[in-house]
Design a protein around this motif. Structure first.
Motif, PDB file in Angstrom:
ATOM      1  N   THR A 130     -11.466  -2.940   3.273  1.00 48.01           N
ATOM      2  CA  THR A 130     -10.026  -2.677   3.261  1.00 48.01           C
ATOM      3  C   THR A 130      -9.368  -2.595   4.628  1.00 48.01           C
ATOM      4  O   THR A 130      -8.140  -2.687   4.714  1.00 48.01           O
ATOM      5  CB  THR A 130      -9.738  -1.362   2.513  1.00 48.01           C
ATOM      6  OG1 THR A 130     -10.245  -0.259   3.280  1.00 48.01           O
ATOM      7  CG2 THR A 130     -10.362  -1.358   1.132  1.00 48.01           C
ATOM      8  N   LYS A 131     -10.122  -2.333   5.688  1.00 50.34           N
ATOM      9  CA  LYS A 131      -9.544  -2.102   7.019  1.00 50.34           C
ATOM     10  C   LYS A 131      -8.513  -0.976   6.991  1.00 50.34           C
ATOM     11  O   LYS A 131      -7.551  -0.987   7.764  1.00 50.34           O
ATOM     12  CB  LYS A 131      -8.885  -3.377   7.549  1.00 50.34           C
ATOM     13  CG  LYS A 131      -9.759  -4.610   7.557  1.00 50.34           C
ATOM     14  CD  LYS A 131     -10.868  -4.498   8.575  1.00 50.34           C
ATOM     15  CE  LYS A 131     -11.664  -5.804   8.660  1.00 50.34           C
ATOM     16  NZ  LYS A 131     -12.830  -5.697   9.557  1.00 50.34           N
ATOM     17  N   GLY A 132      -8.715  -0.023   6.101  1.00 48.98           N
ATOM     18  CA  GLY A 132      -7.787   1.097   6.008  1.00 48.98           C
ATOM     19  C   GLY A 132      -6.573   0.838   5.145  1.00 48.98           C
ATOM     20  O   GLY A 132      -5.763   1.735   4.918  1.00 48.98           O
ATOM     21  N   GLY A 133      -6.410  -0.376   4.661  1.00 46.32           N
ATOM     22  CA  GLY A 133      -5.230  -0.746   3.885  1.00 46.32           C
ATOM     23  C   GLY A 133      -5.442  -0.600   2.394  1.00 46.32           C
ATOM     24  O   GLY A 133      -6.510  -0.173   1.950  1.00 46.32           O
ATOM     25  N   PRO A 134      -4.422  -0.984   1.635  1.00 40.21           N
ATOM     26  CA  PRO A 134      -3.090  -1.429   2.083  1.00 40.21           C
ATOM     27  C   PRO A 134      -2.280  -0.284   2.679  1.00 40.21           C
ATOM     28  O   PRO A 134      -2.336   0.834   2.175  1.00 40.21           O
ATOM     29  CB  PRO A 134      -2.444  -1.948   0.793  1.00 40.21           C
ATOM     30  CG  PRO A 134      -3.127  -1.175  -0.297  1.00 40.21           C
ATOM     31  CD  PRO A 134      -4.542  -0.956   0.160  1.00 40.21           C
ATOM     32  N   GLY A 135      -1.575  -0.568   3.728  1.00 38.15           N
ATOM     33  CA  GLY A 135      -0.895   0.500   4.463  1.00 38.15           C
ATOM     34  C   GLY A 135      -1.945   1.403   5.081  1.00 38.15           C
ATOM     35  O   GLY A 135      -2.814   0.954   5.810  1.00 38.15           O
ATOM     36  N   ASN A 136      -1.854   2.682   4.780  1.00 36.31           N
ATOM     37  CA  ASN A 136      -2.884   3.643   5.191  1.00 36.31           C
ATOM     38  C   ASN A 136      -3.568   4.249   3.977  1.00 36.31           C
ATOM     39  O   ASN A 136      -4.173   5.323   4.070  1.00 36.31           O
ATOM     40  CB  ASN A 136      -2.259   4.768   6.024  1.00 36.31           C
ATOM     41  CG  ASN A 136      -1.613   4.264   7.298  1.00 36.31           C
ATOM     42  OD1 ASN A 136      -0.403   4.349   7.469  1.00 36.31           O
ATOM     43  ND2 ASN A 136      -2.421   3.708   8.201  1.00 36.31           N
TER      44      ASN A 136
END
Length: 261
Positions: A204-210
């Motif tokens: 996710t790379k921290g996503g969507p958003g946070n």
């Protein structure tokens, strides 16, 4: 680490300046960090009960069975032994919104589907499910060891006292005797949950958003992507404070050696 946390040092820089508590002030006023902290706590609150209850349930099922116990133990323990990075890639394929097995199965059953890793409402629970799946074997093995250590005499005494159903034996003998094991599993799984990073980085790379950003990912991003090493050190201090607090709770509770309720 604390020394770096009170400076404005950036990774690779030759100079630094003392900034006092500015990094910590900025940290707790940062909406992204507060979201990361809240996500981490929520993630832990989902992973720990799920891992503990399912691990105990499967351990009870295996212990009550008469055959293939070794096979079932091995099957459930494999996810804990596997490399989480590799397993995360497999989960990414399973959760693909169009060709993933999860959505295809739901479609075949006439159930609604979702873009599991790109929906703010589903991404954190999905990551928690993956963590539960990985921790399940660890919890199961410890509970099996705990069940093996319970003297049979206690069950015989419970039968004499009228606890003749499986639920009565579970409530009066099994669960109280598993108290120390349960506490150990809770603390270890909680620590592992706080250390979540691999699945977030890969999936996710921290996503969507946070929506799926957790503390260790925030630490990594601030320190090695944005090169804000002083700020990242402040995140590290907060993270270590939480871990140390959990460790102290473990030491205090385990030293009391409460075996019976």
């Amino acid at each position: 680490m604390l020394v770096i946390a009170v400076t404005d040092w950036q990774f690779g820089a030759r100079t630094m300046s003392f900034v006092g508590t500015r990094n910590f002030s900025e940290l707790f006023s940062d909406k992204a960090f507060r979201a990361s902290l809240a996500n981490t706590i929520l993630y832990v609150l989902m992973v720990v009960p799920g891992s503990v209850f399912l691990g105990l349930f499967i351990a009870l099922l295996i212990e009550s069975g008469k055959s293939l116990r070794a096979f079932y133990r091995a099957i459930h323990f494999i996810p804990f032994m596997a490399t989480l990075a590799a397993m995360a890639i497999a989960w990414e394929a399973l959760l693909h919104p169009t060709i993933g097995l999860v959505n295809q199965t739901l479609s075949a059953l006439g159930l609604p589907t979702a873009n599991w890793l790109r929906d703010e409402k589903t991404v954190l629970p999905v990551l928690a499910v993956i963590a539960i799946w990985q921790n399940l074997g660890f919890a199961m093995v410890l509970f099996l060891a705990g069940l093996k250590s319970i003297p049979r005499d206690l069950y015989d005494a419970a039968d004499i006292d009228g606890a003749d159903s499986w639920l009565d034996r579970l409530r009066t003998v099994t669960l109280p005797m598993l108290g120390p094991v349960t506490m150990f599993v809770v603390i270890v799984v909680a620590l592992r949950a706080f250390e979540a990073f691999d699945t977030v980085q890969i999936l996710t790379k921290g996503g969507p958003g946070n929506a799926s950003e957790v503390l260790l990912y925030t630490l990594y991003r601030e320190s090695f992507e944005y090169l804000r090493t002083g700020y990242g050190a402040a995140v590290t201090i907060v993270f270590l404070t939480i871990v140390i607090a959990l460790t102290l709770i473990q030491a205090r509770v385990m030293d009391r050696r409460v075996h019976y309720s």
